[in-house]
Design an enzyme around this catalytic site. Structure first.
Site, PDB file in Angstrom:
ATOM      1  N   ASP A 188       0.834  -1.194   0.000  1.00 15.57           N
ATOM      2  CA  ASP A 188       0.000   0.000   0.000  1.00 15.57           C
ATOM      3  C   ASP A 188       0.875   1.254   0.000  1.00 15.57           C
ATOM      4  O   ASP A 188       1.912   1.300   0.666  1.00 15.57           O
ATOM      5  CB  ASP A 188      -0.869  -0.017   1.276  1.00 15.57           C
ATOM      6  CG  ASP A 188      -1.835   1.146   1.354  1.00 15.57           C
ATOM      7  OD1 ASP A 188      -2.830   1.134   0.631  1.00 15.57           O
ATOM      8  OD2 ASP A 188      -1.573   2.083   2.159  1.00 15.57           O
ATOM      9  N   GLU A 225       1.539  -0.372  -4.892  1.00 15.80           N
ATOM     10  CA  GLU A 225       0.541   0.617  -5.271  1.00 15.80           C
ATOM     11  C   GLU A 225       1.231   1.956  -5.525  1.00 15.80           C
ATOM     12  O   GLU A 225       1.590   2.674  -4.596  1.00 15.80           O
ATOM     13  CB  GLU A 225      -0.518   0.784  -4.168  1.00 15.80           C
ATOM     14  CG  GLU A 225      -1.689   1.631  -4.644  1.00 15.80           C
ATOM     15  CD  GLU A 225      -2.190   2.642  -3.642  1.00 15.80           C
ATOM     16  OE1 GLU A 225      -3.219   3.260  -3.920  1.00 15.80           O
ATOM     17  OE2 GLU A 225      -1.547   2.846  -2.592  1.00 15.80           O
TER      18      GLU A 225
END
Ligand code: QV4
EC number: 3.2.1.1
Length: 474
Positions: A188, A225
């Site tokens: 993330d 990401e």
């Protein structure tokens, strides 16, 4: 660390957003394994803060690395990983290495019962203290590297990954998951961390666990990401050699095309021809859990006909490491996952067709989508050949002599003989039905000795796609 370690000929990942571990274990055994899914991206596994109303995004605010969340505890997590691996379905965990939780009034209690004082950057459950974080500042200029990487993304306390202590805690957390049998990680907010620090962390990780069926010396799969629309100071190129990168341009462009803003004939050069990353470095998706909530070009389950066409193209065209989204119904950004009066996440329930009924959307259980997962397995390693288009929004192509896809996104019918490249015979369209007991429940196409068949997709047909492959030959 670009190898997802898929089993057999499988090649599609599904994101079971906010599902419980015990439900995922059953889904692997009852549905994903039998249907040929390669892996599952699961929601964050570590302890998070509890926010009023239990929005899904509370899980992006860590309190500690204890493996207890609303999806289940460590035992349930371990059981799920083992059972999924046993049926050839890999598990990839969404991990938060960039930050801990944001501000909270006073002492917070996490989902495993651990206390923390985010306002003081005090997380005794790890433990982290203020010195493990970057100083507080806000990201106001997204083209300022310092702000993007050292200030706080929406006020989330920003860890300093250059510190030995922080590195050691992150590596310990990831190694714990590897020990439990996972195949890799979605990282993330990777853009918000310096690539040198990530490189150190990734290269320090253990090999995958051989007791879970991974070959010796297998490195964890990493997909990062990084949202890069082009021309950004912090770009996808800084990360692509460390692991795969989420290709957001794919999501935006496929949405544009199937919404009719761009003729489908242009998709002939899909992939690097559109400025996307090389195929093996690109994690591709029609929508993800963030951009499905934004208005704009990105398609989601709320436009089902276009969404299914885009997904069929995604899974039929040989480009990228494919991930399918499986959502819960939402009205706005904060809608929590389906939950009971005690705010416990509830299990999905299915009707007689296997579709989810109680707030879970389960796109992966839509026939038009899981059939394309099967298509992608059937045509694996075959080149794209025989591209045809009508100069507008009707297209078709073959995957060698194993599969054929046609799409009609015009407001008039597609009705003509097309080269399917398939061996002579009768094939079921796996979009409008299936091959059951030797006959097709939907459309069928008879292919002649030259590989041609009559293809019909009416503009008002329920679906705008037709897909044939050798595993659905009558
Ligand atoms: C609020 C204000 C801020 C303020 C802050 C200060 O909005 O301006 O600075 O308070 O206290 C939630 C709330 C958000 C709140 C924040 C902190 O929605 O309003 O800030 O908590 O309390 C998810 C959600 C966010 C959520 C976050 C943490 O999308 O809404 O924020 O979880 O719970 C960029 C990044 C990219 C990122 C994307 C969303 O480059 O990395 O934005 N995507 C990932 C995840 C995403 C997740 C995060 C990153 C954070 O995919 O789901 O955000 O982990 O593009």
């Amino acid at each position: 660390q670009h190898n997802p370690h898929w089993w057999g000929n499988r090649n599609t990942i599904v994101h079971l957003f906010e599902w419980k571990w015990s439900d995922i274990a059953q889904e692997c055994e009852n549905f994903l394994g039998p249907r040929g899914f390669a892996g599952v991206q699961v929601s964050p596994v570590n302890e998070n803060i509890i926010s009023a109303g239990r929005p899904w995004w509370e899980r992006y605010q860590p309190v500690s690395y204890k493996l207890t969340t609303r999806s289940g505890d460590e035992e349930e997590f371990g059981d799920m990983v083992r059972r999924c691996n046993d049926v050839g379905v890999r598990i990839y965990v969404d991990v938060l290495l960039n930050h801990m939780s944001g501000d909270f009034d006073g002492v917070a209690v996490g989902t495993a019962g651990t206390e923390a004082e985010p306002g003081k950057k005090s997380f005794p459950g790890v433990p982290y203290t203020a010195q493990d974080f970057h100083p507080t500042c806000e990201i106001t200029d997204w083209n300022d590297r310092f702000q993007v990487q050292q200030c706080e993304l929406v006020g989330l306390k920003d860890l300093d990954q250059s510190s030995d202590w922080v590195r050691s805690k992150l590596i310990e957390f990831l190694d714990h998951l590897i020990e439990l049998g996972v195949a890799g990680f979605r990282v993330d907010a990777a853009k918000h961390m310096a690539s040198e620090d990530l490189e150190y962390i990734y290269s320090s990780l253990s090999n995958l666990n051989i007791d879970h069926g991974f070959p010796h010396n297998s490195r964890p799969f990493i997909f990062q990401e990084v949202i890069d629309h082009g021309h950004e100071t912090v770009s996808r190129d800084e990360y692509k050699d460390l692991g795969a990168v989420t290709e957001f341009r794919f999501s935006e462009e496929i949405g544009n095309a199937f919404r009719g803003n761009n003729a489908l004939k242009w998709l002939q050069s899909w992939g690097t021809g559109w400025g996307f990353l090389p195929s093996g470095q690109a994690l591709t998706f029609v929508d993800n859990h963030d951009n499905q909530r934004d208005a704009g070009a990105v398609l989601n389950y709320k436009s089902p006909k276009q969404y299914k066409m885009a997904t069929a193209f995604h899974l039929a065209y040989p480009y990228g490491i494919s991930r399918v989204m499986s959502s819960f119904a939402f009205d706005d950004h904060d809608t929590p996952p389906p939950q009971d009066a005690q705010e416990r996440i509830i299990s999905p329930e299915f009707d007689e067709d296997g579709a989810c009924v109680n707030g879970w959307i389960c796109e992966h259980r839509w026939r038009q989508i899981y059939a394309m997962v099967g298509f992608k397995n059937a045509v694996r390693d075959m080149e794209i050949t025989g591209w045809w288009d009508n100069g507008d929004n009707q297209i078709s192509f073959c995957r060698g002599n194993k599969g054929f896809l046609a799409i009609n996104n015009n407001l008039y019918d597609l009705s003509q003989d097309l080269n399917t490249c398939l061996p002579q015979g009768t094939y079921c369209d796996v979009i409008s039905g299936s091959l059951i007991d030797g006959s097709c429940t939907g459309k069928s196409v008879t292919v002649n000795e030259h590989g041609y068949g009559y293809i019909h997709i009416g503009s008002d047909d329920f679906d705008g796609v037709l897909a044939l492959h050798v595993d659905a030959k009558v």
